[in-house]
Design a protein around this motif. Sequence first.
Motif, mmCIF file in Angstrom:
data_model
loop_
_atom_site.group_PDB
_atom_site.id
_atom_site.type_symbol
_atom_site.label_atom_id
_atom_site.label_comp_id
_atom_site.label_asym_id
_atom_site.label_seq_id
_atom_site.Cartn_x
_atom_site.Cartn_y
_atom_site.Cartn_z
ATOM 1 N N ILE A 2 -13.959 -18.207 23.478
ATOM 2 C CA ILE A 2 -15.525 -17.580 23.328
ATOM 3 C C ILE A 2 -15.853 -16.686 22.142
ATOM 4 O O ILE A 2 -15.005 -16.051 21.878
ATOM 5 N N LEU A 3 -16.875 -16.928 21.733
ATOM 6 C CA LEU A 3 -17.658 -16.145 20.737
ATOM 7 C C LEU A 3 -18.412 -15.132 21.137
ATOM 8 O O LEU A 3 -19.546 -15.314 21.876
ATOM 9 N N HIS A 4 -18.283 -13.857 21.015
ATOM 10 C CA HIS A 4 -19.005 -12.785 21.537
ATOM 11 C C HIS A 4 -20.454 -12.809 20.767
ATOM 12 O O HIS A 4 -21.420 -12.554 21.423
ATOM 13 N N HIS A 50 -21.285 -13.794 5.387
ATOM 14 C CA HIS A 50 -21.521 -15.269 5.381
ATOM 15 C C HIS A 50 -22.910 -15.673 6.096
ATOM 16 O O HIS A 50 -23.924 -16.401 5.884
ATOM 17 N N LEU A 51 -22.957 -15.013 7.298
ATOM 18 C CA LEU A 51 -24.134 -15.110 8.252
ATOM 19 C C LEU A 51 -25.619 -14.562 7.618
ATOM 20 O O LEU A 51 -26.755 -15.191 7.886
ATOM 21 N N ILE A 52 -25.303 -13.363 6.895
ATOM 22 C CA ILE A 52 -26.451 -12.520 6.355
ATOM 23 C C ILE A 52 -26.960 -13.587 5.343
ATOM 24 O O ILE A 52 -28.256 -13.784 5.039
ATOM 25 N N GLU A 53 -26.142 -13.985 4.306
ATOM 26 C CA GLU A 53 -26.360 -14.818 3.059
ATOM 27 C C GLU A 53 -27.023 -16.165 3.610
ATOM 28 O O GLU A 53 -27.749 -16.727 2.828
ATOM 29 N N PHE A 61 -15.565 -17.939 14.552
ATOM 30 C CA PHE A 61 -14.454 -16.762 14.981
ATOM 31 C C PHE A 61 -14.609 -15.740 13.931
ATOM 32 O O PHE A 61 -14.135 -14.732 14.048
ATOM 33 N N TRP A 62 -14.471 -16.316 12.549
ATOM 34 C CA TRP A 62 -14.257 -15.604 11.360
ATOM 35 C C TRP A 62 -15.353 -14.625 11.225
ATOM 36 O O TRP A 62 -15.192 -13.462 10.925
#
Length: 73
Positions: A2-4, A50-53, A61-62
């Motif tokens: 599961i990803l939080h 990574h998600l912001i860019e 997971f990373w």
Amino acid sequence: GILHRDISAGNIIIVLGHGYLIDWDLAKARNMQKPCQLTHTGTWQFMSAHLIEDTSAFHTFWDDLESMFWVLL
């Protein structure tokens, strides 16, 4: 697994010396191939670079692991 997807200092509580991750309302199964939402979730101060860019990137997971790093920092 599961990803939080919203790991932040406000979503961790300490009880009798043990830490617990709370606020699982944005969590999703890791094996889901497409996002549940069109926008990214989480507290931006703790989101992975990574998600912001890359606003079209899938949460992995990373990304949760990097969020935990920012909490511990």
